[in-house]
Design an enzyme around this catalytic site. Sequence first.
Site, PDB file in Angstrom:
ATOM      1  N   HIS A   1    -106.265  32.967  -0.733  1.00  0.00           N
ATOM      2  CA  HIS A   1    -105.316  33.772  -1.520  1.00  0.00           C
ATOM      3  C   HIS A   1    -105.729  33.788  -3.000  1.00  0.00           C
ATOM      4  CE1 HIS A   1    -102.389  32.389   1.730  1.00  0.00           C
ATOM      5  NE2 HIS A   1    -102.301  33.709   1.792  1.00  0.00           N
TER       6      HIS A   1
ATOM      7  N   GLN B   1     -92.685  40.880  11.167  1.00  0.00           N
ATOM      8  CA  GLN B   1     -94.038  40.904  11.736  1.00  0.00           C
ATOM      9  C   GLN B   1     -94.295  39.739  12.686  1.00  0.00           C
ATOM     10  OE1 GLN B   1     -95.825  40.506   7.664  1.00  0.00           O
ATOM     11  NE2 GLN B   1     -97.403  39.352   8.732  1.00  0.00           N
TER      12      GLN B   1
ATOM     13  N   ARG C   1    -102.048  28.786   8.247  1.00  0.00           N
ATOM     14  CA  ARG C   1    -101.779  28.063   9.501  1.00  0.00           C
ATOM     15  C   ARG C   1    -102.621  26.800   9.648  1.00  0.00           C
ATOM     16  NH1 ARG C   1    -100.416  33.346  11.342  1.00  0.00           N
ATOM     17  NH2 ARG C   1     -98.431  33.242  12.435  1.00  0.00           N
TER      18      ARG C   1
HETATM   19  O1  PAF Z   1    -101.576  38.837   5.509  1.00  0.00           O
HETATM   20  C1  PAF Z   1    -100.433  38.468   5.203  1.00  0.00           C
HETATM   21  O2  PAF Z   1    -100.225  37.423   4.587  1.00  0.00           O
HETATM   22  C2  PAF Z   1     -99.256  39.335   5.581  1.00  0.00           C
HETATM   23  O3  PAF Z   1     -99.458  39.955   6.808  1.00  0.00           O
HETATM   24  C3  PAF Z   1     -98.879  40.383   4.503  1.00  0.00           C
HETATM   25  C4  PAF Z   1     -99.990  41.391   4.305  1.00  0.00           C
HETATM   26  C5  PAF Z   1     -98.585  39.666   3.200  1.00  0.00           C
HETATM   27  C6  PAF Z   1     -97.630  41.142   4.928  1.00  0.00           C
HETATM   28  O4  PAF Z   1     -96.539  40.281   5.125  1.00  0.00           O
END
Ligand code: PAF
Length: 278
Positions: free
Chosen positions: A36, A60, A186
């Site tokens: 990130h 999701q 994860r």
């Molecule tokens: O990749 C992710 O962390 C998620 O799928 C995202 C793009 C932030 C959408 O919730």
Amino acid sequence: MEVIKTEVELREKLSQVNGKQSVGFVPTMGALHQGHLSLVKQARDENEIVVVSIFVNPTQFNDKKDLETYPRNLQEDLKKLENTACDFVYTPEYKDVYPVLDTREFNFGGLETVMEGKHRPGHFNGVAQVVSKLLDIVQPGKAYFGRKDFQQLAVIKALVKKLDIKTAIIGCPTVREGHGLAMSSRNEKLSEEERKNAGAIYNMLAEARNIASGFSVQELREWAIQKINKNKYLDVEYFEIVDDTNLQPVKNWEENSVKVGCIAVYCGSVRLIDNIIF
Ligand code: PAF
């Protein structure tokens, strides 16, 4: 760095810069790692203003337990972001993103019927819901996503095309741990032993790329699955070799396309994905 909890406040802040300064956006679900932070760094290098969102998006998750156990660590995340010189961090509650139930249904055709889409029904619809909302709020010139989530990247590119969103979607390199395991929130859920063994996933992908020319596509698939399943910590859900534009499985190496090997593997109860370009 300003931490902002509501859409109204974020829109207000960004209305002062949008149109005057370039805005780069990194959407995340938190539990931030070097992967990130590399996206934030790239956004920092390429834009005047950087916005990061941290929101674990329930729509999701097709598995309730996965949502409940998804790692959350807001205070640690904010500390990490302090060092990246990001300008705004949007940390909304559920109701701020979904004041009313989002009933939109997207259709990404073949992009969502294979691999992650096949094994996690509804997953990409939820990703499309949240990403379209976030892009609408932030209105960035560029938004940054990791290539580890190769299929997600393809779906998001299709989403912005479909909705005529002007944001450029930038795919960024996968960042790996020392032994090759792709960084993922994860990974935090893996035991030490599992984490060590999960390095075998990328080692197999790299070896598969090296030996590919000596095998048919089908033989290489079988070899790869067996190789991973021999490790008692690992259990392959799928390994597909696909065309990088339509994500459909390729039948032979002669097909005129860039081929990507995509894998999902259970390591204990933790589901890991990775990919390699052949
Ligand atoms: O990749 C992710 O962390 C998620 O799928 C995202 C793009 C932030 C959408 O919730």
